[in-house]
Design a protein around this motif. Structure first.
Motif, short mmCIF file in Angstrom:
data_model
loop_
_atom_site.label_atom_id
_atom_site.label_comp_id
_atom_site.label_asym_id
_atom_site.label_seq_id
_atom_site.Cartn_x
_atom_site.Cartn_y
_atom_site.Cartn_z
N CYS A 45 0.81 -1.09 0.03
CA CYS A 45 0.08 0.08 -0.02
C CYS A 45 0.77 1.34 0.11
O CYS A 45 1.95 1.33 0.57
CB CYS A 45 -1.02 0.19 1.33
SG CYS A 45 -1.87 -1.52 1.42
N GLY A 46 0.40 2.24 -0.64
CA GLY A 46 1.01 3.50 -0.55
C GLY A 46 0.85 4.49 -1.80
O GLY A 46 -0.04 4.06 -2.68
N LYS A 52 5.99 0.39 -5.41
CA LYS A 52 5.08 -0.85 -4.80
C LYS A 52 5.31 -2.00 -5.80
O LYS A 52 5.69 -3.29 -5.57
CB LYS A 52 3.67 -0.56 -4.71
CG LYS A 52 3.48 0.50 -3.77
CD LYS A 52 1.90 0.87 -3.56
CE LYS A 52 1.15 1.37 -4.68
NZ LYS A 52 1.88 2.60 -5.14
N THR A 53 4.99 -1.79 -7.24
CA THR A 53 5.11 -2.81 -8.20
C THR A 53 6.69 -2.89 -8.41
O THR A 53 7.00 -4.17 -8.79
CB THR A 53 4.43 -2.12 -9.51
OG1 THR A 53 3.19 -1.70 -9.33
CG2 THR A 53 4.50 -3.14 -10.66
N THR A 54 7.50 -2.28 -8.28
CA THR A 54 8.93 -2.41 -8.47
C THR A 54 9.45 -3.51 -7.55
O THR A 54 10.09 -4.47 -7.78
CB THR A 54 9.66 -1.17 -8.40
OG1 THR A 54 9.58 -0.41 -9.36
CG2 THR A 54 11.28 -1.57 -8.55
N LEU A 190 -0.45 -8.02 -3.98
CA LEU A 190 -1.49 -7.41 -4.48
C LEU A 190 -0.87 -5.68 -4.10
O LEU A 190 -0.26 -5.52 -3.12
CB LEU A 190 -2.79 -7.32 -3.50
CG LEU A 190 -3.16 -9.00 -3.40
CD1 LEU A 190 -4.48 -8.84 -2.55
CD2 LEU A 190 -3.49 -9.53 -4.58
N ALA A 191 -1.27 -5.07 -5.06
CA ALA A 191 -0.61 -3.52 -4.86
C ALA A 191 -1.91 -2.80 -4.94
O ALA A 191 -2.67 -2.88 -6.02
CB ALA A 191 0.37 -3.20 -6.02
N THR A 192 -2.04 -1.50 -4.37
CA THR A 192 -2.89 -0.52 -4.44
C THR A 192 -2.41 0.64 -3.70
O THR A 192 -1.69 0.72 -2.85
CB THR A 192 -4.17 -1.00 -3.39
OG1 THR A 192 -5.32 -0.19 -3.57
CG2 THR A 192 -3.87 -1.36 -2.08
N THR A 193 -3.22 1.58 -4.32
CA THR A 193 -3.19 3.12 -3.64
C THR A 193 -4.28 3.49 -2.70
O THR A 193 -4.11 4.52 -1.93
CB THR A 193 -2.97 4.31 -4.82
OG1 THR A 193 -3.96 3.98 -5.67
CG2 THR A 193 -1.75 3.87 -5.82
N CYS A 206 -3.64 -11.08 4.32
CA CYS A 206 -2.25 -10.64 3.58
C CYS A 206 -1.35 -10.17 4.75
O CYS A 206 -1.71 -9.59 5.64
CB CYS A 206 -2.65 -9.42 2.57
SG CYS A 206 -3.71 -10.37 1.42
N GLN A 207 -0.02 -10.21 4.55
CA GLN A 207 0.98 -9.29 5.10
C GLN A 207 0.89 -8.19 4.38
O GLN A 207 1.35 -7.79 3.13
CB GLN A 207 2.46 -9.82 5.04
CG GLN A 207 2.46 -11.03 6.04
CD GLN A 207 3.84 -11.53 6.30
OE1 GLN A 207 4.77 -10.76 5.66
NE2 GLN A 207 4.34 -12.56 7.02
N ILE A 208 0.68 -6.91 5.37
CA ILE A 208 0.32 -5.47 4.76
C ILE A 208 1.82 -4.82 4.64
O ILE A 208 2.42 -4.70 5.96
CB ILE A 208 -0.68 -4.88 5.41
CG1 ILE A 208 -1.91 -5.70 5.19
CG2 ILE A 208 -0.79 -3.23 4.80
CD1 ILE A 208 -3.03 -5.12 5.84
#
Length: 711
Positions: A45-46, A52-54, A190-193, A206-208
């Protein structure tokens, strides 16, 4: 011509070490790989452009690297791998390390077949899914079908789902079971803004990892590295301004860097960045504060006009001014200078200007600018709103000093008397008020208050030795008028507040006295009869007692005195001559003419019907009659009509009294008693009980035959 690759892709981190500003995440992931404690699902998250994707791609590449497989999972040391001739899978950083058997950081080698396939986007073990365009249940069902097949090469199959918050609720629910109990070879990242849009059941599986905004210094350092690699001469102030404008996102900073290089070429300067990005330069605010400290209002207004002529938004100018004042306030103490995120050259300018600006000025100016920011959107004339704030700021320094000088003598109770000629042109400012000044530099009503407890004191009584020129006095009462002190400089003279302990009792104003000679009747005007002194006669002199001040509350008479007064009034009433008038029914009131009352009542009723006020018509449509006390009893059907009548009661009584000529008429509303209605029989049980009351044998029949009341 070679295809151009943007810097955000060309210099995208390929190892954990090259990730900028997210050491808390990369260290945790490296330790999880080294200790073989990898979770089945991760949630990154961020904000945008922070990696994040990197990091998800680096993690997918590292866990399938052959060096990690041999060194971590099989426990073979670097020396054993070298002896076996497997130098091709050992990272260069480990080979060149002084302690190769105990590497400080675990990275992918970048040499094995798995790493090369990943770098060429040809890996069958890494699957990326864009949830923004694949957010249905069918897409998740297809993903679940893929998870069933084990990888043909490598140990793990990694599924990277970007923008996962875009999945629908049905897709989230279809994904729950697989995410909770996936096969041992499947890992989901999983990646999210927007973390708040993800349902809690997904979060619990999930581990956040929360990615932070990247610091300005870290972004500037990475931009310096890119500029060095591209052989671009860039000023530190220019790179620092790009890092600030990026707002914590490295991708945004690299995109703006490419744009600036395209504009300015291989020599990037601070002026080029300011010109191309259309940014309000620091120089504007340094010039603004210098003009405010020198009380140069003309230069301040010209600077605001220059800002508007250059096309900048006024609100952005106000926000930038608040940030600049905050920076000066931070630089007042050397300990807090590090909180200012600017380049070293601009930081020195802040420190230099902060030494010249008083602390009281900075605090008051920051308060005024913040108030202007809050009220900016509600202002009709926004430019005038900002100009008024600048006018207050231009004379704020002098107002603070004047209030400070004023508060000292006033606190000790000393008299502070100044003549009109010697009055300083400095404006007096009190909190929540505006004080007019008569100088050219300080226009009237432009200075806001900064001293919370300072208030103008009343002018003193002029003595004979220092009498002012004769001026027409405004008489507002019987007391002797005080002459008005002439003010030439625009600042009212200040004197001590007289002590209230030596004040004598206030004398009531004898200008007008009234005496009520008739009983009060609601006829629309008071029945007062009074007297007033003639206009030409002087008022009697007011004398003040020389002795101690007596209480203003008169003493109450004793009980015996009251009894004697009542007896005297009774004897006077008996001795009074009787008038030759016809006695009335009650309290001297004549009887009400029933014909007149019914005629007026019908007129008022029909007028409401003509005006289509049917609810009022229904209330008034009933016979009425007045008793000997001029009270009309109006009986309505229910309490609702009582409320309806009370809404137009005042209007009705005014017209009724005027048309009938009886000023004491009033209406008393009552509700008619409700007649007892027969019992309603709704259910079968009610009907049976009703019949059983008439025929008691029905109870015995019901018990013997075992019947029920439902029929």
């Amino acid at each position: 011509m070679e295809n151009f690759v943007v810097s955000a892709r060309k210099y995208r981190p390929a190892t954990f070490r090259s990730v900028v500003g997210q050491q808390h995440v990369t260290t945790t992931l490296q330790n999880a790989i080294a200790s073989q404690h990898l979770a089945q699902a991760f949630l990154f998250c961020g904000p945008r452009g922070v990696g994040k994707t990197t990091c998800a791609r680096i993690l997918a590449k590292t866990i399938n690297c052959e060096f990690v497989e041999e060194h971590v999972r099989k426990g073979r040391s670097v020396a054993e791998l070298v002896a076996a001739g497997r130098q091709d899978i050992i990272p260069d950083s480990v080979l060149n390390s002084p302690t190769p058997d105990a590497p400080t950081e675990l990275e992918a080698c970048g040499k094995c077949s798995s790493c090369r396939a990943f770098q060429e986007n040809a890996s069958f073990n890494v699957h990326e899914l864009d949830a923004a365009s694949n957010n249905s249940v069918e897409d998740i069902r297809s993903l679940v079908e893929q998870v069933r097949y084990a990888p043909q090469q490598g140990r793990f199959k990694v599924y990277i789902i970007d923008e996962v918050h875009m999945l629908s609720n049905a897709a989230f629910n279809a994904f729950l079971k697989t995410l909770e109990e996936p096969p041992g070879y499947a890992i989901f990242i999983l990646a999210t803004t927007e973390r708040h849009k993800i349902i809690p059941t997904i979060l619990s599986r999930c581990q956040i990892f929360d990615f932070n905004r990247i610091r300005v210094e870290d972004i500037r350092g990475h931009l310096r590295y890119v500029a060095t690699q591209e052989k671009i001469q860039a000023e530190d102030d220019a790179l620092h301004l790009l890092a600030q404008k990026a707002d914590g996102g490295l991708r945004d900073a690299l995109s703006m860097f490419d744009q600036m290089v395209t504009f300015a070429g291989h020599d990037l300067s601070y002026k080029d960045v300011v010109q191309n990005l259309h940014i309000l330069d620091y120089e504007y605010y340094f010039r603004l504060v210098d003009a405010l400290l020198s009380e140069n209002l003309s230069q301040t207004l010209l600077l605001l006009d220059e800002v508007m002529q250059n096309g900048f938004d006024l609100h952005n100018f106000v926000v930038g001014a608040a940030e600049h004042l905050r920076g000066l306030l931070v630089c007042k103490d050397p300990v807090t200078v590090q909180l200012l995120e600017v380049s070293e050259g601009i930081r020195q300018k802040y420190v230099q200007q902060a030494q010249a600006a008083p602390l009281a000025f900075l605090l008051s100016a920051l308060n005024l600018v913040s108030q202007c920011d809050r009220e900016f959107k509600q202002a009709k004339n926004q430019r005038l709103h900002v100009e008024l704030t600048l006018m207050k700021l231009a004379y704020l320094n002098g107002a603070v000093q004047f209030a400070r000088d004023l508060s000292g003598p006033a606190a000790n109770g000393e008299a502070k008397k100044k003549s009109s000629a010697a009055a300083p042109p400095t404006p007096v400012a009190t909190e929540g008020s505006l004080v007019a000044t008569g100088t050219a530099e300080a226009p009237a009503a432009y200075v806001q208050a900064v001293a919370p407890t300072t208030r103008p004191l009343p002018p003193p009584t002029t003595t004979a030795a220092h009498a002012a020129p004769p001026t027409p006095a405004i008489v507002s009462g019987p007391a002797d008028p005080q002459p008005i002190v002439p003010v030439e400089s625009g600042v009212e003279e200040l004197h001590d507040t007289p002590s209230i302990e030596d004040e004598t009792a206030d004398v009531p104003n004898p200008t007008r006295q009234f005496r009520d000679t008739q009983p009060h009747v609601e006829v629309g005007r008071p029945s007062f009869e009074g007297h007033e002194p003639a206009p030409g006669l002087p008022l009697p002199p007011v004398t003040r007692p020389s002795g101690p001040i007596q209480s203003k509350v008169p003493s109450l008479p004793s009980l015996s005195a009251l009894k004697a007064k009542v007896a005297q009034q009774a004897s006077t009433t008996k001795a009074a001559p009787t008038l030759d008038v016809e006695p009335t029914a009650v309290d001297g009131l004549p009887p009400v003419d029933a014909e007149v009352l019914h005629r007026v009542w019908n007129e008022l009723k029909e007028e409401r019907k003509a005006q289509e006020r049917m609810s009022e018509y229904m209330v008034l449509n009933r016979p009425v009659q007045a008793n000997e006390r001029h009270v009309i009893e109006l009986i309505v059907d229910n309490p609702v009509q009582v409320d309806q009548f009370n809404e137009f009661r005042a209007e009705l009584l005014t017209e009724l009294r005027r048309r009938t000529g009886y000023p004491r008429l009033t209406v008393q509303v009552g509700v008619a008693p409700q007649a007892q209605t027969a019992r309603k029989l709704y259910t079968s049980s009610d009907k049976f009980e009703y019949l059983a009351e008439k025929f008691p044998m029905l109870h015995e029949m019901k018990q013997r035959l075992g019947l029920d009341t439902d029929f």
